[in-house]
Design an enzyme around this catalytic site. Sequence first.
Site, PDB file in Angstrom:
ATOM      1  N   HIS A   1      -7.653  -5.620  -0.456  1.00  0.00           N
ATOM      2  CA  HIS A   1      -6.567  -4.597   0.158  1.00  0.00           C
ATOM      3  C   HIS A   1      -5.797  -5.478   0.923  1.00  0.00           C
ATOM      4  O   HIS A   1      -6.050  -5.645   1.607  1.00  0.00           O
ATOM      5  CB  HIS A   1      -6.847  -3.529  -0.486  1.00  0.00           C
ATOM      6  CG  HIS A   1      -5.796  -2.626  -0.233  1.00  0.00           C
ATOM      7  ND1 HIS A   1      -4.437  -2.383  -1.280  1.00  0.00           N
ATOM      8  CD2 HIS A   1      -4.872  -1.687   1.247  1.00  0.00           C
ATOM      9  CE1 HIS A   1      -3.436  -1.416  -0.781  1.00  0.00           C
ATOM     10  NE2 HIS A   1      -3.996  -1.268   0.901  1.00  0.00           N
TER      11      HIS A   1
ATOM     12  N   ASP B   1      -9.712  -5.078  -4.780  1.00  0.00           N
ATOM     13  CA  ASP B   1      -8.919  -3.609  -4.315  1.00  0.00           C
ATOM     14  C   ASP B   1      -8.982  -2.481  -4.926  1.00  0.00           C
ATOM     15  O   ASP B   1      -9.254  -3.089  -6.444  1.00  0.00           O
ATOM     16  CB  ASP B   1      -7.274  -3.804  -4.318  1.00  0.00           C
ATOM     17  CG  ASP B   1      -6.877  -2.867  -3.014  1.00  0.00           C
ATOM     18  OD1 ASP B   1      -7.170  -2.094  -3.351  1.00  0.00           O
ATOM     19  OD2 ASP B   1      -5.792  -3.298  -3.417  1.00  0.00           O
TER      20      ASP B   1
ATOM     21  N   SER C   1       0.498  -1.064  -0.092  1.00  0.00           N
ATOM     22  CA  SER C   1       0.237   0.369  -0.451  1.00  0.00           C
ATOM     23  C   SER C   1       0.882   0.980   0.191  1.00  0.00           C
ATOM     24  O   SER C   1       1.378   1.458  -0.863  1.00  0.00           O
ATOM     25  CB  SER C   1      -0.884  -0.091   1.030  1.00  0.00           C
ATOM     26  OG  SER C   1      -2.342   0.661   0.904  1.00  0.00           O
TER      27      SER C   1
END
Length: 311
Positions: free
Chosen positions: A286, A254, A159
């Site tokens: 995610h 995601d 991320s």
Amino acid sequence: MASEISQDFSPFLRIYEDGRIERLIGTATVPASLDDEQTGVASKDVAISSDPAVSARLYLPSGRPEKLPLLVYFHGGGFCIETASSPTYHNYLNAVASEAGVVVVSVEYRRAPEDPLPAAYDDSWAALKWVASHAAGDGPDEWLNEHADLKRVFLAGDSAGANIAHHMGLRIGSDKLDGLALAGIALVHPFFWGSEPVGTETTEAGRRAWTVGFLKMTCPTISGADDPIINPAADTDLGRLGCGKVLVFVAEKDGLRSRGWYYEEVLKKSGWRGSVEVVETKGEDHVFHLMNPSCENAVDLMKRLVNFLNE
């Protein structure tokens, strides 16, 4: 009288009118351990800089007398939550160190909004310079001197941490670090964005505006959604990425999925001469591999990462 909420970035944090910051998740920590029960990996915390305060958690797999590849890892959390001592990352990196047979340096960088970007980038670069100071075997940390092969260095993150890994790869490509050879970068569900939707990315105006507001919280000086900080396609130096191979992981459900695929596209067009591969996990969202590390898809992601680090 309780202070009113000034900015609400749930589920990450809230900022109150009196300046107080309430982190809603990612606040738990665990200590390092010289003998992890599950993996036998040893870990310890080291100081890199006192002003600003930069540190790292190091991981050393057991029973490996030879020099090992070195993985520098940047945790995720939207630049504003989580730490290198989070139980999520501690457990994950114990597993990575054990299964891949690598030394790991997990960077503890300053977080927004108290320390907005580029603080996290500056701290991560300071950590990389600290790693490079061990090239001759006489650096400040015994583990790196004795066990880390600085000719086989990898960067990785998830991320926002993947965003940091990308930017550190760019900086190595332009500034270099004597004694450190960057072999590859692994980006897991990278946090990139842009003003125009790509692929299956949401077109809903409110959600896109929330993301831009979140970005401005983490980096008040950002020029917008097409700033190179968050949109690699807008970076004229993208072709200078300082490694020969990149592995990008994306997850089907995601909201950032299409940005990972787009990263491959723009990287190939940038003039960069390396190889890039995208691996998509079906049916997952995610950072699913951190939330449910024992599920079949997380095990597969780990195997692919391990193979990448050992190629």
